[in-house]
Design an enzyme around this catalytic site. Structure first.
Site, PDB file in Angstrom:
ATOM      1  N   TYR A 210      22.944   6.496 -10.103  1.00 60.99           N
ATOM      2  CA  TYR A 210      22.485   7.054  -8.825  1.00 60.99           C
ATOM      3  C   TYR A 210      22.228   5.856  -7.920  1.00 60.99           C
ATOM      4  CZ  TYR A 210      19.594   9.567  -5.420  1.00 60.99           C
ATOM      5  OH  TYR A 210      19.077  10.106  -4.264  1.00 60.99           O
ATOM      6  N   ASP A 249      26.573   9.671  -8.193  1.00 63.74           N
ATOM      7  CA  ASP A 249      26.403   9.614  -6.750  1.00 63.74           C
ATOM      8  C   ASP A 249      26.410   8.139  -6.371  1.00 63.74           C
ATOM      9  OD1 ASP A 249      25.557   9.567  -4.133  1.00 63.74           O
ATOM     10  OD2 ASP A 249      23.802  10.838  -4.435  1.00 63.74           O
TER      11      ASP A 249
END
Length: 398
Positions: A210, A249
């Site tokens: 992330y 992400d």
């Protein structure tokens, strides 16, 4: 991506007895099998990188299961895993059941790490020292003990608060050789905010990240933080001795084709602020500086974008993984910031790479502002001779 705008089976009673699930485990970072009823059952939480059990059903038979490297993968920024499991479980479960991935990588878990207030935290375990946190943890345990999740081992890397965090679910027959939680493979600590889970398999590394949002300003929590991350990421990819499958992400839209409205994102500002460096201007994730650093990571690491390798043209309906709030100026403004990045030498192994959400109403997003993305690879050879010259470990014969 933050900072943009603005089940199952009937459980036996002992499934709900929290403490019985959290048993001391070995600290060598390898996948261990612990169970209430059998040594071959899957797992939920971890201590020092080791999963502990979630499945309460008896094992069909004891003993080791033949293992293999995973070849089907699923990544998703859940924007609060607990909230998704409470509100959007039927849609999420159906998608997982349909795709049947060997690996499920989750970002923005937003579950706090174990540890009481003022005490050191354990980012490998979910907090359960208050009545609220125990109830929240129980929700997750119930889901992960039930189809279609009951046959996965689970690793956590969590922040001290309900912020960021990652999780990695791996089928028991695909158990990794080692799991760590830092871009520095020799480090024993987790990355700040639980942003990294790294699993090593026989023929490749799987990296779930992330990535920090770039933010809007030239300060230590925005541009400077992201520059440091990208520098460390570059150092990580160039020193690997195996293939890499990197997902999550990544908080960057690499090219104009990866956003719905390039001009809008290029000119975006927060409260009228204009950064001193023109390359830092625009929407976080679409600044020239971020995109150029990402290009350098790919080229120096000899990596390719699996989705763009398959899908050459822009798809205005299904070509973006993040969508702005359906109400306000970001309505219909979309970006592709969730990826599968793989070693160039694996490009001929890519069977498919797809996004499972579409449209400005966020259909298929399972309640998040990000849609799930999947990758399917053909079977990888588990022999070192399958690696190109740069990936042959120095301690193995050439």
């Amino acid at each position: 991506m933050r900072g943009r705008s603005g089940v199952g089976a009937t459980l036996t009673p002992h499934c709900l007895l929290m403490k019985r699930f959290f048993q001391p485990v070995e600290k060598d970072g390898s996948f261990k099998k612990h169970s209430l009823s059998s040594p071959s059952r899957p797992s939920l939480s971890t201590a020092a990188g080791n999963p502990v059990p979630v499945d309460c059903t008896p094992a069909a038979e004891a003993g080791e299961v033949e293992t293999r490297d995973p070849r089907t993968f699923f990544t998703w920024n859940a924007n609060s895993l607990l909230l998704r499991l409470k509100k959007d479980l039927p849609q999420f479960s159906k998608l997982v059941q349909t795709l049947d991935p060997d690996v499920i990588a989750i970002q923005e878990v937003r579950m706090p790490a174990a540890g009481s207030k003022g005490a050191p935290k354990n980012p490998s375990e979910v907090k359960d020292d208050t009545s609220t946190s125990r109830e929240e943890k129980q929700v997750i345990m119930r889901v992960l003990s039930s189809p279609p999740f009951q046959n996965y081992g689970v690793w956590w890397s969590l922040s001290d608060s309900k912020y960021a965090g990652t999780a990695l679910l791996i089928k028991n027959q695909c158990k990794p050789k080692k799991v760590s939680f830092s871009l520095d493979q020799k480090a024993s600590k987790h990355e700040p905010d639980g942003r990294v889970i790294l699993a090593e398999f026989e023929s490749f590394f799987l990296l779930n990240t992330y990535v920090p949002n770039n933010g809007w300003k030239e300060d230590e929590n925005s541009f400077q933080r992201r520059r440091k991350w990208d520098k460390r990421m570059l150092e990580f990819v160039v020193q690997l001795d195996k293939h890499l499958v990197w997902c999550g992400d990544l908080n960057v839209s690499h090219q104009e084709i990866d956003v719905s409205h390039p001009e809008f994102f290029s000119n975006a500002k927060l409260n009228g602020y204009v950064p001193p460096n023109i390359e830092d201007c625009g929407q976080p994730g679409f600044t020239l500086s971020e995109r150029r650093r990402f290009s350098n990571i790919l080229s120096q690491g000899k990596l390719i974008d699996a989705y763009r390798f398959i899908h050459k043209e822009q798809d205005m309906d299904r070509g973006f993984s993040w969508s702005g709030n359906p109400v306000g100026k970001y309505r219909g403004k979309r970006m592709r910031i969730d990826y599968f990045i793989v070693s160039e030498e694996l490009k001929d192994k890519i069977i498919s790479c797809d996004m499972h959400g579409h449209g400005i109403e966020l259909e298929g997003f399972c309640g998040s502002d990000h849609c799930p993305v999947s990758l399917v690879l053909s079977q990888l050879s588990q022999k070192s001779t399958d690696f190109p010259e740069k990936y042959v470990p120095t301690n193995e014969p050439r």
